[in-house]
Design a protein around this motif. Structure first.
Motif, PDB file in Angstrom:
ATOM      1  N   GLY A 157       0.819  -1.209   0.000  1.00 37.36           N
ATOM      2  CA  GLY A 157       0.000   0.000   0.000  1.00 37.36           C
ATOM      3  C   GLY A 157       0.849   1.255   0.000  1.00 37.36           C
ATOM      4  N   THR A 158       1.921   1.234   0.774  1.00 37.69           N
ATOM      5  CA  THR A 158       2.823   2.380   0.835  1.00 37.69           C
ATOM      6  C   THR A 158       3.511   2.606  -0.515  1.00 37.69           C
ATOM      7  OG1 THR A 158       3.208   1.884   3.172  1.00 37.69           O
ATOM      8  CG2 THR A 158       4.763   3.377   2.105  1.00 37.69           C
ATOM      9  N   LEU A 159       3.994   1.522  -1.121  1.00 36.71           N
ATOM     10  CA  LEU A 159       4.662   1.632  -2.421  1.00 36.71           C
ATOM     11  C   LEU A 159       3.686   2.082  -3.510  1.00 36.71           C
ATOM     12  CD1 LEU A 159       6.855  -1.601  -2.266  1.00 36.71           C
ATOM     13  CD2 LEU A 159       7.571   0.762  -1.830  1.00 36.71           C
ATOM     14  N   ASN A 160       2.478   1.511  -3.514  1.00 35.23           N
ATOM     15  CA  ASN A 160       1.476   1.896  -4.509  1.00 35.23           C
ATOM     16  C   ASN A 160       1.074   3.354  -4.349  1.00 35.23           C
ATOM     17  OD1 ASN A 160       1.533  -0.712  -5.442  1.00 35.23           O
ATOM     18  ND2 ASN A 160      -0.421  -1.298  -4.564  1.00 35.23           N
ATOM     19  N   SER A 161       0.994   3.803  -3.114  1.00 32.11           N
ATOM     20  CA  SER A 161       0.651   5.195  -2.845  1.00 32.11           C
ATOM     21  C   SER A 161       1.739   6.124  -3.374  1.00 32.11           C
ATOM     22  CB  SER A 161       0.459   5.402  -1.342  1.00 32.11           C
ATOM     23  OG  SER A 161       0.214   6.756  -1.066  1.00 32.11           O
ATOM     24  N   GLY A 162       2.993   5.741  -3.177  1.00 32.54           N
ATOM     25  CA  GLY A 162       4.099   6.539  -3.703  1.00 32.54           C
ATOM     26  C   GLY A 162       4.076   6.600  -5.218  1.00 32.54           C
ATOM     27  N   VAL A 186      -6.556   1.900  -1.699  1.00 32.78           N
ATOM     28  CA  VAL A 186      -5.463   1.963  -0.718  1.00 32.78           C
ATOM     29  C   VAL A 186      -4.489   3.076  -1.096  1.00 32.78           C
ATOM     30  CG1 VAL A 186      -3.463   0.717   0.217  1.00 32.78           C
ATOM     31  CG2 VAL A 186      -5.658  -0.446   0.012  1.00 32.78           C
ATOM     32  N   ALA A 187      -4.138   3.148  -2.381  1.00 29.02           N
ATOM     33  CA  ALA A 187      -3.209   4.195  -2.824  1.00 29.02           C
ATOM     34  C   ALA A 187      -3.793   5.585  -2.597  1.00 29.02           C
ATOM     35  CB  ALA A 187      -2.864   3.993  -4.301  1.00 29.02           C
ATOM     36  N   TYR A 235       1.401   6.269  -7.095  1.00 30.62           N
ATOM     37  CA  TYR A 235       0.246   7.121  -7.422  1.00 30.62           C
ATOM     38  C   TYR A 235       0.608   8.602  -7.315  1.00 30.62           C
ATOM     39  CZ  TYR A 235      -3.629   9.964  -5.554  1.00 30.62           C
ATOM     40  OH  TYR A 235      -4.482  10.987  -5.248  1.00 30.62           O
ATOM     41  N   GLN A 236       1.347   8.973  -6.289  1.00 27.00           N
ATOM     42  CA  GLN A 236       1.713  10.377  -6.101  1.00 27.00           C
ATOM     43  C   GLN A 236       2.678  10.869  -7.172  1.00 27.00           C
ATOM     44  OE1 GLN A 236       2.993  10.757  -2.024  1.00 27.00           O
ATOM     45  NE2 GLN A 236       0.977  10.241  -1.235  1.00 27.00           N
ATOM     46  N   LYS A 237       3.420   9.964  -7.802  1.00 29.49           N
ATOM     47  CA  LYS A 237       4.359  10.337  -8.869  1.00 29.49           C
ATOM     48  C   LYS A 237       3.702  10.264 -10.249  1.00 29.49           C
ATOM     49  CE  LYS A 237       8.048  10.538  -6.178  1.00 29.49           C
ATOM     50  NZ  LYS A 237       8.530  11.825  -5.743  1.00 29.49           N
ATOM     51  N   THR A 238       2.562   9.582 -10.356  1.00 31.06           N
ATOM     52  CA  THR A 238       1.894   9.412 -11.653  1.00 31.06           C
ATOM     53  C   THR A 238       0.433   9.823 -11.496  1.00 31.06           C
ATOM     54  OG1 THR A 238       1.446   7.058 -11.205  1.00 31.06           O
ATOM     55  CG2 THR A 238       3.499   7.570 -12.343  1.00 31.06           C
ATOM     56  N   SER A 239      -0.468   8.868 -11.672  1.00 28.63           N
ATOM     57  CA  SER A 239      -1.901   9.067 -11.424  1.00 28.63           C
ATOM     58  C   SER A 239      -2.453   7.760 -10.879  1.00 28.63           C
ATOM     59  CB  SER A 239      -2.647   9.450 -12.713  1.00 28.63           C
ATOM     60  OG  SER A 239      -2.763   8.322 -13.576  1.00 28.63           O
ATOM     61  N   ILE A 240      -3.635   7.814 -10.307  1.00 29.37           N
ATOM     62  CA  ILE A 240      -4.191   6.602  -9.689  1.00 29.37           C
ATOM     63  C   ILE A 240      -4.418   5.503 -10.728  1.00 29.37           C
ATOM     64  CG2 ILE A 240      -6.631   7.322  -9.763  1.00 29.37           C
ATOM     65  CD1 ILE A 240      -4.842   5.339  -6.989  1.00 29.37           C
TER      66      ILE A 240
END
Length: 147
Positions: free
Chosen positions: A23-28, A87-88, A30-35
């Motif tokens: 979840g933490t990696l996916n969130s990161g 989660v992201a 997402y913050q660098k790209t888009s959901i």
């Protein structure tokens, strides 16, 4: 053997650790790209890894009667996309700890209902009063964890 301290319980706990990291990696990502881009890339990578695992272990994919399997068993793929996206989205807003706490409460609540009703082909397991008390204490503990 105590179910709480068994190999399946340890494997489940490791799964929880992997979910928090994922979840933490996916969130990161997402913050660098888009959901949507992050969710797609995560699933493409997962598909490639799954394909490699199937090829290495020589799982006989064509030996299964895929059309005889109930349609709702295939919804796991849809839910996977929804889960990764949600989660992201939630982690940057409330943090890893709070998001994971909310996820676990949702999982346990849904799991109790699925077990009790025997949904999706699961074995029906009746509720008992201790489970209600455990869920109540779990919810109180979750509230204490939220910061």
């Amino acid at each position: 053997m105590n179910k709480f301290i068994s190999l399946p319980a340890v494997i489940a706990a490791l799964s929880g650790i992997a979910m928090a990291i994922q979840g933490t990696l996916n969130s990161g990502l997402y913050q660098k790209t888009s959901i949507l881009a992050a969710t797609l890339v995560v699933h493409i990578i997962g598909t490639v890894i799954g394909l490699i695992a199937v090829m290495v272990t020589r799982v006989p994919l064509l030996d299964y009667n895929w059309l005889s399997i109930p349609w709702y068993f295939y919804l796991g793929g849809v839910l996977s996309v929804v889960i990764v996206g949600l989660v992201a989205l939630s982690i940057p807003k409330i943090g890893v700890s709070n998001a994971t706490t909310a996820i676990i409460i949702g999982q346990v609540g849904a799991a109790l209902i699925i077990d009790h009703l025997g949904l999706f082909g699961a074995e029906r397991l009746a509720w008992n009063p201790w489970q209600f008390l455990g869920l109540l204490l779990f919810a109180v503990g979750a509230k204490l964890l939220f910061n």
